[in-house]
Design an enzyme around this catalytic site. Structure first.
Site, PDB file in Angstrom:
ATOM      1  CD  GLU A   1      10.724  -6.790  -7.114  1.00  0.00           C
ATOM      2  OE1 GLU A   1      11.174  -7.482  -8.032  1.00  0.00           O
ATOM      3  OE2 GLU A   1      10.219  -7.288  -6.080  1.00  0.00           O
TER       4      GLU A   1
ATOM      5  CE1 TYR B   1       9.174  -6.432 -10.320  1.00  0.00           C
ATOM      6  CE2 TYR B   1      10.265  -5.335 -12.153  1.00  0.00           C
ATOM      7  CZ  TYR B   1      10.329  -6.122 -11.012  1.00  0.00           C
ATOM      8  OH  TYR B   1      11.537  -6.582 -10.575  1.00  0.00           O
TER       9      TYR B   1
END
Ligand code: GDP
Ligand code: MN
Length: 385
Positions: A189, A101
């Protein structure tokens, strides 16, 4: 403003973030053709402005072009958390060795951008934050210095990434930060950023939220806005210059000023208790001209859940009598039987009150204080008025 995955990835690619590039299709046949040209197993991905598409069945692997057509046909038109899929992205399937992530956002408390990374990629970051918060590595970024390579390497080390990937990871993090700044984003993101079986780093997913207040200088991004994903009332509100957010309560709120709108929502929730609360946030802005009030009223009443409407208007430069006439004019344009509670304060509030009361509309009640207005709006919503 939210970008679709394919749009966010285009933006990332411009800044040198390696992305899995693909093409967008809006029919199953087009998906078939793209998959045939690619001549490798592909992933067919729903393009909707919500996360968790994988879990909802909106991301499917296809070994052959025929299978891509079949998967695209199943995904197109499906509803994911209330968002209808109009487009799919077809990308060559990657073989994943590891999912990471990586994101950049603003940390308001620190007054700085924040880089976040985790070796537990692929799953929702909120879940990692809840169940395993130490697995999220955070690095603040000095906006004047930008993200330094040593900082990105420190993050890579802290998340346990093997040393051979540090250089590539640092470069991706720095390029992601550059895309965040260059696009006036509030979030950039990548989840997951993968290490492939060929030991390369690749952004498999992309999410970007652009700061609405910066859209005036991000016109290329603004032009990419997908209104097909917005409910009609949101489009109408945006066109009319109203800030409108739909909520799931039953008391419509028509307020001037964002702070007063928040307070009004709090008060309706406070007196509403279980099961009764604000149906929306709505800031009609300064002036409260009749046409704007009428549009706002249409939008509020269009929501079938709305059982009463609370007008909470503070007259500053705008005088209360003008506001009252604006409200009556709007009611003339948008007739309704829904109970309306009106509270005016500030300049010429008393005159405004006389005007509202003199109109003698059976479904309109005047309240002097916000407490009284909120209580009346709750009673009206419950059908007790
Ligand atoms: P999201 O569910 O909306 O976050 O969509 P993602 O694009 O992140 O995809 C969800 C999951 O599908 C990823 O975490 C991967 O595990 C899987 N996935 C997506 N693309 C590929 C791919 O090219 N190859 C493989 N093996 N898995 C993929
Ligand atoms: Mn994802």
């Amino acid at each position: 403003m939210n970008l679709h995955e394919y749009q966010a990835k285009e933006q990332f690619a411009k800044y040198g973030v390696p992305v899995q590039t693909g093409r967008v299709a809006n029919t199953a046949e087009a998906a078939y053709n793209i998959a045939r040209e690619m001549a490798v197993p592909v992933v067919v991905k729903a393009q909707v402005l919500v996360g968790g598409r994988g879990k909802a069945g909106g991301i499917k692997l296809a070994q052959t072009p025929e299978e891509a057509r079949e998967k695209a046909s199943a995904i197109l038109g499906m509803s994911i958390k209330g968002h209808i899929v109009h487009k799919v992205l077809v990308v060559p399937a990657a073989n994943i060795a590891k999912e990471i992530y990586l994101s950049v956002t603003n940390d308001r408390a620190a007054g700085k951008p924040l880089l976040m990374a985790s070796a537990e990629g692929g799953v929702e970051i909120e879940i990692v934050a809840r169940d395993n918060p130490t697995a999220i590595i955070k690095q603040h970024i000095d906006p004047f210095l930008g993200l330094r390579e040593y900082q990105a390497r420190n993050v890579a080390a802290a998340m346990g990434l093997s040393r051979e990937h540090w250089r590539a990871f640092a470069k991706i993090a720095m390029n992601l930060y550059a895309s965040f700044v260059g696009s006036d984003a509030v979030l950039a993101e990548i989840n997951p950023l993968v290490v492939t079986d060929a030991n390369e780093l690749l952004a498999l997913d992309g999410k970007m939220i652009i700061d609405d207040n910066a859209l005036f200088r991000q016109q290329a991004l603004e032009a990419q806005r997908d209104v097909s994903d917005d409910p009609p009332e949101v489009i109408h509100a945006r066109d009319a210059g109203l800030s409108y957010v739909k909520l799931d309560g039953n008391i419509g709120c028509m307020v001037n000023g964002a702070g007063l709108a928040m307070t009004t929502m709090d008060m309706t929730k406070l007196y509403g208790g279980e099961g009764y609360g604000p149906a929306n946030f709505l800031d009609i802005g300064g002036g409260a001209q009749a046409d704007k009030v009428a549009m706002a009223l249409r939008i509020i009443l269009n929501d079938p859940q709305v059982k009463s409407v609370l007008f909470n208007i503070f007259g500053g430069i705008t005088r209360g009598d003008e506001v009252a006439r604006g409200i009556l004019q709007a009611l003339g344009e948008v007739p309704t039987n829904v109970p309306l509670i009106v509270r005016l304060n500030g300049t010429n509030a008393e005159e405004g009150r006389r005007i509202i009361e003199a109109a003698n509309l059976p479904n309109v009640r005047y309240a002097s204080t916000l407490t009284q207005a909120a209580q009346l709006a709750v009673q009206a919503a419950k059908g007790e008025l």
